[in-house]
Scaffold this active site. Structure first.
Site, PDB file in Angstrom:
ATOM      1  N   HIS A 259     -22.755 -20.137 -22.086  1.00 48.60           N
ATOM      2  CA  HIS A 259     -21.878 -19.709 -22.252  1.00 48.60           C
ATOM      3  C   HIS A 259     -20.637 -19.490 -20.899  1.00 48.60           C
ATOM      4  O   HIS A 259     -19.434 -20.076 -21.281  1.00 48.60           O
ATOM      5  CB  HIS A 259     -21.464 -18.308 -23.399  1.00 48.60           C
ATOM      6  CG  HIS A 259     -22.328 -18.323 -24.832  1.00 48.60           C
ATOM      7  ND1 HIS A 259     -22.205 -19.357 -25.170  1.00 48.60           N
ATOM      8  CD2 HIS A 259     -23.547 -17.744 -24.647  1.00 48.60           C
ATOM      9  CE1 HIS A 259     -22.862 -19.513 -26.420  1.00 48.60           C
ATOM     10  NE2 HIS A 259     -23.866 -18.234 -25.868  1.00 48.60           N
ATOM     11  N   ASP A 310     -26.576 -24.444 -30.172  1.00 46.12           N
ATOM     12  CA  ASP A 310     -26.993 -22.757 -29.585  1.00 46.12           C
ATOM     13  C   ASP A 310     -27.339 -22.571 -31.424  1.00 46.12           C
ATOM     14  O   ASP A 310     -28.513 -22.703 -31.882  1.00 46.12           O
ATOM     15  CB  ASP A 310     -25.756 -22.569 -29.638  1.00 46.12           C
ATOM     16  CG  ASP A 310     -25.557 -20.979 -29.580  1.00 46.12           C
ATOM     17  OD1 ASP A 310     -26.901 -20.089 -29.899  1.00 46.12           O
ATOM     18  OD2 ASP A 310     -24.453 -20.270 -28.839  1.00 46.12           O
TER      19      ASP A 310
HETATM   20  C1  NGQ Z   1     -28.764 -14.699 -30.316  1.00 48.63           C
HETATM   21  N1  NGQ Z   1     -26.148 -15.201 -30.432  1.00 48.63           N
HETATM   22  O1  NGQ Z   1     -29.595 -14.705 -29.237  1.00 48.63           O
HETATM   23  O2  NGQ Z   1     -28.685 -15.475 -30.919  1.00 48.63           O
HETATM   24  C2  NGQ Z   1     -27.249 -14.574 -29.536  1.00 48.63           C
HETATM   25  C3  NGQ Z   1     -27.091 -13.459 -30.686  1.00 48.63           C
HETATM   26  C4  NGQ Z   1     -27.898 -10.594 -30.266  1.00 48.63           C
HETATM   27  C5  NGQ Z   1     -25.214 -15.766 -29.714  1.00 48.63           C
HETATM   28  N2  NGQ Z   1     -25.446 -14.634 -28.563  1.00 48.63           N
HETATM   29  C6  NGQ Z   1     -27.658 -12.514 -30.705  1.00 48.63           C
HETATM   30  N3  NGQ Z   1     -24.055 -16.683 -29.704  1.00 48.63           N
HETATM   31  O3  NGQ Z   1     -26.913 -10.896 -28.989  1.00 48.63           O
HETATM   32  O4  NGQ Z   1     -29.213 -10.422 -29.562  1.00 48.63           O
HETATM   33 ZN    ZN Z   2     -27.869 -17.978 -27.688  1.00 48.10          ZN
END
Ligand code: NGQ
Ligand code: ZN
Length: 440
Positions: A259, A310
């Site tokens: 990101h 993602d």
């Molecule tokens: C993830 N997703 O690891 O899937 C994360 C959210 C978290 C994004 N950062 C989960 N888009 O932050 O614990």
């Molecule tokens: Zn991710």
């Protein structure tokens, strides 16, 4: 033709695009390998495979203002029900879809380690093995990134109940890493992932980065995706996330900063200068309301980038790259942003940049001539295009699928728009998702 035969791009493609330009080869004798337009397959540098099964299920307004953080609660609820068999079924279906869309390699950022009760499985690598099996069945190349996830915030608070499936001690993490590293093969690379600065305390980060494996493997981390994360980091560590990381780790071309949305000028220049890859996931970043990456300034600073799908709200390198460019056009009210010099093609610039950065983030050698895709030159859109315009037409004007054939690791996995095992993958996926919905 023998489906098991191994191919290199030079043996089959009449015209192969490379970032250095088009290369011509003698036309192959066998008409089945006729290809007017072939391109190197795209590495997908960021995937959470299980999230594919909830794509589209978080698009209804909740009681308050919806945000990344409310989406995350929905996602955690969904993650809590996934067991190894379901993960394998979901990931294999996803990887088939990736191949058909033009991705030939995937970096799996894998943190669903423990059983739903938060305890390790009898085989602590059970979920990792499900991913490895799914990649093998589909034929996609895999860089498996087991993730270290230890705390619920910058203040070091313990994991919430729903996060316990993700949690490993540094010792357990290093054991998992070692057991997976032993499985490496030409189609399976293993790297390191730190979930985020909010999930990994400084001492743990240092310990993992000092492990012998870390010396020459990819290292991925989520960073600066949300403004709230930047503010928390400033509040607790007195520095912005990217600034803090550069002050506390040797960030170099091994790294992929996923990101990296919210950057000030000096952070942007630091990433570009380090040779690390900015791991951009435009459709997920749009879907989650993250913000826009400063693309033009980053390219001008010589930065390296790649793309990932993602959360898999969309599974297509075309859509990632199109959104990357269109986001910039919408905010700057200008056109042809990614192409920085007169005469340059936006499509070629973006495909080439994401290919280079994606291979680097995946830990692949730069030349991967056994991973390529063939575009459908019989489609009306491409029939009237030449070498000069085909990538731009593919990226900006393609709506019906244009990827006709895919060779991954030297094997034909997609022929005439069909994956070699797509019916079986789809029915197993359907059954797994039906069980998950019944248990919701
Ligand atoms: C993830 N997703 O690891 O899937 C994360 C959210 C978290 C994004 N950062 C989960 N888009 O932050 O614990
Ligand atoms: Zn991710």
């Amino acid at each position: 033709m023998d489906e098991q035969a191994h191919f290199g791009a030079d043996q089959m493609a009449e015209c192969l695009w490379t970032p250095e330009g088009w290369q011509r080869h003698a036309r192959a004798d066998d008409d089945a390998v006729r290809a007017r337009f072939a391109l190197p397959g795209m590495p997908n540098l960021h995937s959470h495979a299980f999230q594919r099964a909830m794509a589209g299920l978080a698009e209804q307004r909740g009681p308050g203002d919806d945000s990344f953080w409310t989406w995350r609660e929905t996602m955690y609820g969904f993650a809590s029900r996934i067991q190894p068999d379901a993960l394998r079924a979901i990931a294999a279906q996803l990887y088939v879809e990736m191949l058909k869309a033009g991705y030939t390699h995937v970096c799996e950022f894998h943190y669903l380690h423990n059983a739903p009760n938060g305890k390790p499985y009898a085989d602590p690598a059970a979920m990792s093995r499900a991913i490895i099996e799914a990649a093998r069945e589909s034929g996609i190349g895999l860089t498996l990134l087991p993730v270290l996830y230890m705390t619920g915030g910058f203040d070091g608070r313990p994991l919430s109940e729903r996060q316990r499936r993700f949690g490993l001690s540094v010792d357990a993490y290093l054991r998992l890493l070692e057991s997976l590293t032993a499985l490496q093969s030409p189609r399976l690379r293993v790297g390191i992932a730190l979930h985020s600065l909010r999930a990994v305390p400084e001492a743990a980060m240092r310990e993992v980065l000092a492990a012998p494996q870390a010396r020459d493997c990819p290292i991925h981390i989520h960073i600066a995706e949300q403004i709230g994360e930047v503010q928390d980091c400033l509040g607790v560590r007195n520095a912005r996330p990217v600034q803090w990381l550069f002050d506390h780790a040797e960030v170099d071309p091994r790294w992929c900063l996923v990101h990296a949305t919210h950057l000030d000028d000096s952070e942007l220049r630091a990433i570009a200068k380090s040779g690390a890859v900015a791991g951009l996931c435009p459709t997920t970043e749009a879907n989650l309301g993250d913000g826009l990456f400063p693309l033009a300034a980053y390219i001008d600073a010589g930065g390296t980038l790649g793309i990932g799908s993602d959360s898999h709200i969309s599974v297509s390198p075309v859509e990632e790259l199109r959104w990357l460019e269109y986001g910039q056009r919408l905010t700057t009210r200008h056109r042809n942003i990614a192409a920085r010099t007169p005469g340059a093609s936006v499509g070629e610039t973006l495909w080439g940049a994401a290919l280079r950065g994606g291979r680097q983030a995946a830990g692949l050698a730069t030349e991967a001539r056994r991973d390529f895709i063939v575009l459908d030159d019989a489609s009306p859109l491409l029939a009237s295009r030449d070498e000069r315009s085909v990538l731009d037409s593919f990226l900006f004007a393609g709506n019906t699928p244009l990827v006709r054939d895919v060779v991954a690791g030297g094997e034909w996995v997609v022929r005439d728009f069909r994956h070699r095992d797509e019916e079986r993958m789809a029915s197993r996926y359907g059954a797994a998702v039906a069980v998950l919905s019944a248990n919701a």
